[in-house]
Design a protein around this motif. Structure first.
Motif, PDB file in Angstrom:
ATOM      1  N   VAL A 106       0.837  -1.204   0.000  1.00  0.00           N
ATOM      2  CA  VAL A 106       0.000   0.000   0.000  1.00  0.00           C
ATOM      3  C   VAL A 106       0.871   1.254   0.000  1.00  0.00           C
ATOM      4  O   VAL A 106       1.789   1.384   0.805  1.00  0.00           O
ATOM      5  N   ARG A 107       0.577   2.173  -0.906  1.00  0.00           N
ATOM      6  CA  ARG A 107       1.299   3.437  -0.989  1.00  0.00           C
ATOM      7  C   ARG A 107       0.513   4.555  -0.319  1.00  0.00           C
ATOM      8  O   ARG A 107      -0.721   4.569  -0.358  1.00  0.00           O
ATOM      9  N   ILE A 108       1.230   5.499   0.272  1.00  0.00           N
ATOM     10  CA  ILE A 108       0.583   6.704   0.777  1.00  0.00           C
ATOM     11  C   ILE A 108       0.012   7.471  -0.421  1.00  0.00           C
ATOM     12  O   ILE A 108       0.721   7.755  -1.381  1.00  0.00           O
ATOM     13  N   GLY A 109      -1.269   7.737  -0.362  1.00  0.00           N
ATOM     14  CA  GLY A 109      -1.960   8.393  -1.476  1.00  0.00           C
ATOM     15  C   GLY A 109      -2.803   7.456  -2.314  1.00  0.00           C
ATOM     16  O   GLY A 109      -3.611   7.925  -3.136  1.00  0.00           O
ATOM     17  N   ASP A 110      -2.654   6.148  -2.143  1.00  0.00           N
ATOM     18  CA  ASP A 110      -3.509   5.207  -2.868  1.00  0.00           C
ATOM     19  C   ASP A 110      -4.979   5.459  -2.533  1.00  0.00           C
ATOM     20  O   ASP A 110      -5.329   5.784  -1.389  1.00  0.00           O
ATOM     21  N   ILE A 111      -5.850   5.277  -3.539  1.00  0.00           N
ATOM     22  CA  ILE A 111      -7.294   5.374  -3.340  1.00  0.00           C
ATOM     23  C   ILE A 111      -7.860   3.964  -3.269  1.00  0.00           C
ATOM     24  O   ILE A 111      -7.631   3.148  -4.163  1.00  0.00           O
ATOM     25  N   LEU A 112      -8.592   3.689  -2.193  1.00  0.00           N
ATOM     26  CA  LEU A 112      -9.192   2.373  -1.985  1.00  0.00           C
ATOM     27  C   LEU A 112     -10.711   2.484  -2.028  1.00  0.00           C
ATOM     28  O   LEU A 112     -11.286   3.487  -1.562  1.00  0.00           O
ATOM     29  N   LEU A 118     -15.060   5.429  -0.415  1.00  0.00           N
ATOM     30  CA  LEU A 118     -13.736   5.677  -0.975  1.00  0.00           C
ATOM     31  C   LEU A 118     -12.818   6.166   0.129  1.00  0.00           C
ATOM     32  O   LEU A 118     -13.188   7.041   0.925  1.00  0.00           O
ATOM     33  N   PHE A 119     -11.601   5.604   0.170  1.00  0.00           N
ATOM     34  CA  PHE A 119     -10.622   5.947   1.182  1.00  0.00           C
ATOM     35  C   PHE A 119      -9.302   6.337   0.519  1.00  0.00           C
ATOM     36  O   PHE A 119      -9.039   5.986  -0.634  1.00  0.00           O
ATOM     37  N   GLN A 120      -8.453   7.024   1.284  1.00  0.00           N
ATOM     38  CA  GLN A 120      -7.098   7.337   0.834  1.00  0.00           C
ATOM     39  C   GLN A 120      -6.121   7.032   1.958  1.00  0.00           C
ATOM     40  O   GLN A 120      -6.343   7.408   3.112  1.00  0.00           O
ATOM     41  N   VAL A 121      -5.043   6.360   1.622  1.00  0.00           N
ATOM     42  CA  VAL A 121      -4.010   6.015   2.599  1.00  0.00           C
ATOM     43  C   VAL A 121      -3.220   7.274   2.959  1.00  0.00           C
ATOM     44  O   VAL A 121      -2.783   8.014   2.067  1.00  0.00           O
ATOM     45  N   THR A 122      -3.020   7.529   4.262  1.00  0.00           N
ATOM     46  CA  THR A 122      -2.408   8.793   4.690  1.00  0.00           C
ATOM     47  C   THR A 122      -1.093   8.655   5.451  1.00  0.00           C
ATOM     48  O   THR A 122      -0.233   9.516   5.343  1.00  0.00           O
ATOM     49  N   GLN A 123      -0.922   7.582   6.237  1.00  0.00           N
ATOM     50  CA  GLN A 123       0.293   7.450   7.041  1.00  0.00           C
ATOM     51  C   GLN A 123       0.318   6.088   7.727  1.00  0.00           C
ATOM     52  O   GLN A 123      -0.719   5.429   7.852  1.00  0.00           O
ATOM     53  N   PRO A 124       1.494   5.664   8.209  1.00  0.00           N
ATOM     54  CA  PRO A 124       1.533   4.475   9.068  1.00  0.00           C
ATOM     55  C   PRO A 124       0.824   4.747  10.391  1.00  0.00           C
ATOM     56  O   PRO A 124       0.752   5.894  10.846  1.00  0.00           O
ATOM     57  N   ARG A 125       0.340   3.705  11.006  1.00  0.00           N
ATOM     58  CA  ARG A 125      -0.161   3.812  12.374  1.00  0.00           C
ATOM     59  C   ARG A 125       1.059   3.802  13.293  1.00  0.00           C
ATOM     60  O   ARG A 125       1.969   2.994  13.125  1.00  0.00           O
ATOM     61  N   GLU A 126       1.058   4.694  14.265  1.00  0.00           N
ATOM     62  CA  GLU A 126       2.161   4.752  15.222  1.00  0.00           C
ATOM     63  C   GLU A 126       1.740   4.095  16.521  1.00  0.00           C
ATOM     64  O   GLU A 126       0.813   4.561  17.182  1.00  0.00           O
ATOM     65  N   ASP A 172      -6.882   3.400  -7.549  1.00  0.00           N
ATOM     66  CA  ASP A 172      -6.019   4.426  -8.143  1.00  0.00           C
ATOM     67  C   ASP A 172      -4.732   4.466  -7.340  1.00  0.00           C
ATOM     68  O   ASP A 172      -4.757   4.694  -6.121  1.00  0.00           O
ATOM     69  N   ARG A 173      -3.615   4.239  -8.019  1.00  0.00           N
ATOM     70  CA  ARG A 173      -2.323   4.201  -7.357  1.00  0.00           C
ATOM     71  C   ARG A 173      -1.723   5.597  -7.242  1.00  0.00           C
ATOM     72  O   ARG A 173      -1.803   6.403  -8.174  1.00  0.00           O
ATOM     73  N   ALA A 174      -1.128   5.876  -6.088  1.00  0.00           N
ATOM     74  CA  ALA A 174      -0.408   7.131  -5.922  1.00  0.00           C
ATOM     75  C   ALA A 174       0.747   7.191  -6.910  1.00  0.00           C
ATOM     76  O   ALA A 174       1.417   6.177  -7.146  1.00  0.00           O
ATOM     77  N   PRO A 175       1.025   8.353  -7.505  1.00  0.00           N
ATOM     78  CA  PRO A 175       2.106   8.438  -8.494  1.00  0.00           C
ATOM     79  C   PRO A 175       3.486   8.202  -7.900  1.00  0.00           C
ATOM     80  O   PRO A 175       4.358   7.650  -8.559  1.00  0.00           O
ATOM     81  N   ILE A 200       9.248  11.739   0.564  1.00  0.00           N
ATOM     82  CA  ILE A 200       8.019  11.426   1.289  1.00  0.00           C
ATOM     83  C   ILE A 200       7.186  12.689   1.494  1.00  0.00           C
ATOM     84  O   ILE A 200       5.962  12.688   1.327  1.00  0.00           O
ATOM     85  N   LEU A 201       7.858  13.779   1.839  1.00  0.00           N
ATOM     86  CA  LEU A 201       7.148  15.050   2.045  1.00  0.00           C
ATOM     87  C   LEU A 201       6.509  15.578   0.766  1.00  0.00           C
ATOM     88  O   LEU A 201       5.591  16.402   0.824  1.00  0.00           O
ATOM     89  N   SER A 202       6.965  15.104  -0.383  1.00  0.00           N
ATOM     90  CA  SER A 202       6.387  15.549  -1.653  1.00  0.00           C
ATOM     91  C   SER A 202       5.033  14.901  -1.941  1.00  0.00           C
ATOM     92  O   SER A 202       4.352  15.290  -2.890  1.00  0.00           O
ATOM     93  N   VAL A 203       4.640  13.929  -1.122  1.00  0.00           N
ATOM     94  CA  VAL A 203       3.359  13.241  -1.322  1.00  0.00           C
ATOM     95  C   VAL A 203       2.252  14.094  -0.701  1.00  0.00           C
ATOM     96  O   VAL A 203       2.166  14.228   0.525  1.00  0.00           O
TER      97      VAL A 203
END
Length: 222
Positions: A106-112, A118-126, A172-175, A200-203
């Protein structure tokens, strides 16, 4: 959907919600919603959480960037073997236990998409001390960071109804190819890698909290 991508899909094996309750941690009592009950009926998904789910610490949990917490079920056998006790769906306080969409896929920015949501991946769980408190294992958050088996958060792009057993797929895959696993690796094991942090910050889809964390890391390395 981007042309030519291969869809990656998983299955929602468990849906869970909970409300803050008292949790013993060493000599203190803290509030936590890490204990969540399984939901067997279709449930409404809003921009900030699942219906019936609440967070006790809104500075670190919940909100639009961290509306839904996901944990891959593939990791529970690993924890059961490592720790010598049974770990199962919900034991890390996640909302969705999913099979098939691990951190390395899973990539940060992927659309699920799942059902009508509809969801978007945002970050790891800490992992925090509340996971340690729940299982009475002080080292557990450190082991989670070391393994990279963190789980991750989702932003809700379209509200809807979600059902246990539904297929959840990346439509939809994050670029940028910044996976959750890669972000974990840089944050916890290679934080001097300025080029990686800048990538990473560019995402754009990266959560505000992780943008702030990586920005602080960059500033401290100057």
């Amino acid at each position: 959907m981007r042309e030519g991508i291969s869809l990656i899909s998983g299955t929602i094996e468990s849906i869970r919600v909970g409300k803050p309750a008292s949790l013993h941690y060493k000599s203190k009592i803290v509030q936590s919603a890490i204990y969540k009950d399984e939901v067997h009926h279709p449930i409404h998904v809003s921009k900030t959480n699942l219906e019936g789910d609440k967070q006790s610490d809104l500075n670190h949990h919940g909100g639009p960037d961290k509306a839904i917490c996901v944990y891959p079920s593939e990791h529970y056998p690993y924890w059961s073997e490592k720790i010598g006790q049974l770990f199962k769906a919900g034991d890390f306080g996640e909302n969705l236990t999913i099979f098939g969409l691990t951190e390395d896929k899973v990539r940060i920015g992927d659309i699920l998409k799942a059902d009508g949501c509809l969801f978007q991946v945002t970050q790891p769980r800490e992992p925090c001390y509340k996971i340690a408190a729940r299982h009475n294992i002080d080292q557990l958050p450190f082991w989670i960071r070391a393994s990279g088996y963190s789980g991750y958060y989702l932003r809700v792009l379209e509200e809807g109804i979600l059902t246990k057993g539904s297929v959840i797929e990346i439509i939809d895959r994050a670029p940028q190819s910044i996976t959750i696993a890669y972000a974990n690796q840089i944050m916890h094991h290679d934080s001097s890698n300025r080029e990686a942090i800048q990538s990473i910050l560019s995402v754009d889809a990266l959560s505000e909290s992780w943008k702030e964390k990586f920005s602080r890391v960059l500033a401290s390395a100057k």
